[in-house]
Design a protein around this motif. Structure first.
Motif, PDB file in Angstrom:
ATOM      1  N   ALA A 110       0.851  -1.415  -0.189  1.00 59.42           N
ATOM      2  CA  ALA A 110       0.073   0.181   0.005  1.00 59.42           C
ATOM      3  C   ALA A 110       0.876   0.940  -0.064  1.00 59.42           C
ATOM      4  CB  ALA A 110      -0.640   0.017   1.411  1.00 59.42           C
ATOM      5  N   PRO A 111       1.014   2.098  -1.403  1.00 56.74           N
ATOM      6  CA  PRO A 111       1.928   2.886  -1.597  1.00 56.74           C
ATOM      7  C   PRO A 111       2.238   3.957  -0.669  1.00 56.74           C
ATOM      8  CG  PRO A 111       1.765   1.971  -3.502  1.00 56.74           C
ATOM      9  CD  PRO A 111       0.802   1.142  -2.541  1.00 56.74           C
ATOM     10  N   ALA A 112       0.434   4.648  -0.938  1.00 52.19           N
ATOM     11  CA  ALA A 112       0.374   6.037   0.045  1.00 52.19           C
ATOM     12  C   ALA A 112       0.198   5.888   2.002  1.00 52.19           C
ATOM     13  CB  ALA A 112      -1.257   6.272   0.129  1.00 52.19           C
ATOM     14  N   VAL A 113      -0.214   4.779   1.942  1.00 57.74           N
ATOM     15  CA  VAL A 113       0.840   4.136   3.819  1.00 57.74           C
ATOM     16  C   VAL A 113       2.015   4.615   4.242  1.00 57.74           C
ATOM     17  CG1 VAL A 113      -0.196   2.689   5.725  1.00 57.74           C
ATOM     18  CG2 VAL A 113      -2.361   3.231   3.731  1.00 57.74           C
ATOM     19  N   LEU A 114       2.614   3.644   3.300  1.00 59.40           N
ATOM     20  CA  LEU A 114       3.859   3.688   3.354  1.00 59.40           C
ATOM     21  C   LEU A 114       4.425   4.988   3.343  1.00 59.40           C
ATOM     22  CD1 LEU A 114       6.425   1.988   4.853  1.00 59.40           C
ATOM     23  CD2 LEU A 114       6.545   1.100   2.398  1.00 59.40           C
TER      24      LEU A 114
ATOM     25  N   VAL B 295      -6.157  10.407  -6.191  1.00 56.96           N
ATOM     26  CA  VAL B 295      -6.711  11.435  -6.492  1.00 56.96           C
ATOM     27  C   VAL B 295      -6.596  11.852  -4.541  1.00 56.96           C
ATOM     28  CG1 VAL B 295      -7.494  13.481  -6.123  1.00 56.96           C
ATOM     29  CG2 VAL B 295      -6.549  12.359  -8.332  1.00 56.96           C
ATOM     30  N   GLU B 296      -7.311  11.455  -3.774  1.00 58.89           N
ATOM     31  CA  GLU B 296      -7.938  11.587  -2.545  1.00 58.89           C
ATOM     32  C   GLU B 296      -6.841  10.641  -1.943  1.00 58.89           C
ATOM     33  OE1 GLU B 296     -12.137  11.503  -2.340  1.00 58.89           O
ATOM     34  OE2 GLU B 296     -11.774   9.836  -1.976  1.00 58.89           O
ATOM     35  N   GLN B 297      -5.676  10.269  -1.668  1.00 63.79           N
ATOM     36  CA  GLN B 297      -4.523   9.136  -1.093  1.00 63.79           C
ATOM     37  C   GLN B 297      -3.739  10.795  -1.129  1.00 63.79           C
ATOM     38  OE1 GLN B 297      -3.942   5.742  -2.328  1.00 63.79           O
ATOM     39  NE2 GLN B 297      -6.441   4.601  -1.946  1.00 63.79           N
ATOM     40  N   PHE B 298      -3.438  10.466  -2.325  1.00 66.09           N
ATOM     41  CA  PHE B 298      -1.972  11.893  -2.307  1.00 66.09           C
ATOM     42  C   PHE B 298      -2.390  13.615  -1.773  1.00 66.09           C
ATOM     43  CE2 PHE B 298      -0.186   7.829  -4.049  1.00 66.09           C
ATOM     44  CZ  PHE B 298       0.974   8.270  -4.411  1.00 66.09           C
ATOM     45  N   GLY B 299      -3.896  13.493  -2.220  1.00 65.01           N
ATOM     46  CA  GLY B 299      -3.906  14.863  -1.815  1.00 65.01           C
ATOM     47  C   GLY B 299      -3.729  14.625  -0.193  1.00 65.01           C
ATOM     48  N   LEU B 300      -4.863  13.653   0.989  1.00 61.92           N
ATOM     49  CA  LEU B 300      -4.310  13.731   1.772  1.00 61.92           C
ATOM     50  C   LEU B 300      -3.177  14.056   2.340  1.00 61.92           C
ATOM     51  CD1 LEU B 300      -6.498  11.718   3.863  1.00 61.92           C
ATOM     52  CD2 LEU B 300      -4.300  11.548   4.611  1.00 61.92           C
TER      53      LEU B 300
ATOM     54  N   GLY C 159      -7.190  16.601  -2.342  1.00 65.18           N
ATOM     55  CA  GLY C 159      -6.370  16.116  -3.523  1.00 65.18           C
ATOM     56  C   GLY C 159      -6.647  17.037  -4.308  1.00 65.18           C
ATOM     57  N   GLU C 160      -7.478  17.863  -4.356  1.00 63.66           N
ATOM     58  CA  GLU C 160      -7.491  19.082  -5.363  1.00 63.66           C
ATOM     59  C   GLU C 160      -6.624  20.569  -5.356  1.00 63.66           C
ATOM     60  OE1 GLU C 160     -11.048  22.334  -6.949  1.00 63.66           O
ATOM     61  OE2 GLU C 160     -11.328  20.396  -6.955  1.00 63.66           O
ATOM     62  N   GLY C 161      -5.928  20.266  -6.216  1.00 64.72           N
ATOM     63  CA  GLY C 161      -4.887  21.847  -5.840  1.00 64.72           C
ATOM     64  C   GLY C 161      -3.627  21.228  -6.025  1.00 64.72           C
ATOM     65  N   ALA C 162      -3.483  19.824  -4.368  1.00 64.65           N
ATOM     66  CA  ALA C 162      -2.387  18.968  -4.213  1.00 64.65           C
ATOM     67  C   ALA C 162      -1.214  19.604  -4.739  1.00 64.65           C
ATOM     68  CB  ALA C 162      -2.388  18.203  -3.984  1.00 64.65           C
ATOM     69  N   LYS C 163      -0.109  19.838  -4.735  1.00 64.39           N
ATOM     70  CA  LYS C 163       1.246  20.164  -4.853  1.00 64.39           C
ATOM     71  C   LYS C 163       1.956  19.050  -5.132  1.00 64.39           C
ATOM     72  CE  LYS C 163       0.580  24.497  -5.433  1.00 64.39           C
ATOM     73  NZ  LYS C 163      -0.897  24.886  -4.789  1.00 64.39           N
ATOM     74  N   VAL C 164       0.966  17.809  -5.713  1.00 63.34           N
ATOM     75  CA  VAL C 164       2.163  16.518  -6.439  1.00 63.34           C
ATOM     76  C   VAL C 164       2.591  16.590  -7.730  1.00 63.34           C
ATOM     77  CG1 VAL C 164       0.717  15.198  -4.600  1.00 63.34           C
ATOM     78  CG2 VAL C 164       0.461  15.252  -6.910  1.00 63.34           C
ATOM     79  N   GLU C 165       3.447  15.896  -8.073  1.00 62.43           N
ATOM     80  CA  GLU C 165       4.338  16.160  -8.779  1.00 62.43           C
ATOM     81  C   GLU C 165       3.977  14.285  -9.738  1.00 62.43           C
ATOM     82  OE1 GLU C 165       8.736  15.844  -9.616  1.00 62.43           O
ATOM     83  OE2 GLU C 165       9.138  17.946  -8.911  1.00 62.43           O
TER      84      GLU C 165
END
Length: 369
Positions: free
Chosen positions: A56-60, A89-94, A195-201
């Motif tokens: 589970a990448p987002a958790v780790l 998107v929600e996982q990485f936005g969090l 998620g919206e507006g998240a500064k992820v690459e």
């Protein structure tokens, strides 16, 4: 000047150990990687593998971000065939809401529609060749693996009953739209929070000159090519990406990251000893059993090994960079030069955590002078 070095970690479970120890080792290694000057720290997504804890990448990634201060942390890669664009998107936005501006969202096609196509149309075998000092081995025929009943069962367990993965390009477009806040369907707008507006690459990972390379290039996104998993097709993959590239708000020129398997020790004999179980580990993957807990060198030496086994994994053995720091750094520079990589992503597995930490530290010291 040397290009940046980054790390791909599978959170390997060693024989005699367990997932908890493997995950604690990953967090410790990430902290040491930050101190050693590595640019980013990615974790893979693997399922049904007794020897890999990164399910589970987002958790780790969240655990790693909490234990580090500045190193970029990401997925190498999220298997979008098993999740919806919104859930990703929600996982990485969090994560970005808590640790803003530190995350790489790497996307891969695993679980997509290509599985049946691979099983029906195995790739033609090409002979090994050396390109400007870089070995390009014959391709491994993944259709033998994906055609197994066990593989089909795994695919069923990773999706809801009756679910069908959408086209990869559609998923990438949906993820971009949800992050940008421009997603609409049937005249309705939808907004992801968080998620919206998240500064992820956003990154695309690929092993061939197929759809992943094209999607990355056409959308002007950075591309990560696999030399450590699919060395036979790495040159075609980066060429296809560059050919498809169109400037975007993200990049004005192509950006290529290339992965490599390495084991570094103070001397070559020690490095080869530490790397010796690798052949059994790769064999377990390619026979469909899933990665086994990584053996000790003594366990590997005592295990049966046939000519058929060697033929099954020869391409991976021949393209693993094993040796003292200067030797491995020189080989990585060849890989960088031939592929034109802007960055290298190295992965290392040894039985003992201390040996793995030392491998990364020795390489970083040599690489950065």
């Amino acid at each position: 000047m040397s290009v940046p070095l980054s790390i791909l970690d599978l959170a390997p479970i060693s024989s005699g150990s367990d997932a908890g120890a493997a995950l604690r080792n990953t967090i410790d290694l990430a902290q040491r990687a930050e101190a050693s000057g590595y640019q980013r720290y990615w974790v893979a997504e693997h399922h049904f593998a007794p020897g890999v804890a990164s399910a589970a990448p987002a958790v780790l990634i969240g655990l790693i971000a909490a234990a580090t201060d500045r190193i970029r942390v990401g997925s190498g890669a999220v298997q979008v065939g098993h999740q919806t664009a919104l859930s990703v998107v929600e996982q990485f936005g969090l994560l970005d809401a808590v640790y803003p501006g530190r995350f790489d969202l790497g996307l891969g096609r695993s679980g997509q529609r290509r599985t049946s196509a691979l099983a029906a149309q195995p790739a033609p075998l090409k002979p090994a060749r050396v390109v400007d000092g870089l070995l390009i081995p014959p391709a491994f025929d993944f259709s033998r693996l994906t055609a197994q009943p066990r593989f089909a069962l795994f695919a069923q367990l990773l999706q809801q009953p009756g679910a069908q993965a959408p086209d990869f390009a559609e998923v990438v477009d949906d993820i971009q739209a949800l992050i940008a806040g421009t997603y609409t369907r049937d005249g309705l707008d939808v907004h992801a929070t968080p998620g919206e507006g998240a500064k992820v690459e956003l990154w695309i990972l690929g092993s061939s000159a197929g759809q992943s390379a094209a999607v990355a290039g056409e959308r002007g996104l950075p591309f990560a090519a696999n030399y450590h998993v699919a060395p036979a097709s790495v040159l075609e993959a980066v060429e296809a990406y560059r050919a498809a590239f169109r400037p975007s708000e993200v990049l004005d020129r192509p950006y290529v990251l290339v992965s490599a398997d390495v084991v570094v020790a103070p001397d070559t004999a020690t490095a080869r000893h530490l790397a010796s179980p690798y052949r059994h580990w790769v064999r377990s993957i390619r026979t469909g059993a899933g990665a086994i807990p990584f053996p000790t060198p003594a366990e590997a030496a005592a295990a049966p090994w046939t000519d058929e086994d060697r033929a099954l994994v020869q391409d991976r053995l021949d393209t693993q960079f094993v040796g003292d720091p200067a030797t491995v750094a020189a080989e990585l520079r060849i890989l960088q030069r031939v592929t034109g990589a802007d960055e290298l992503l190295v992965t290392t597995i040894t039985h003992d955590h201390a040996d793995r930490v030392r491998s990364f530290e020795l390489l970083a010291k040599e690489w950065h002078g």
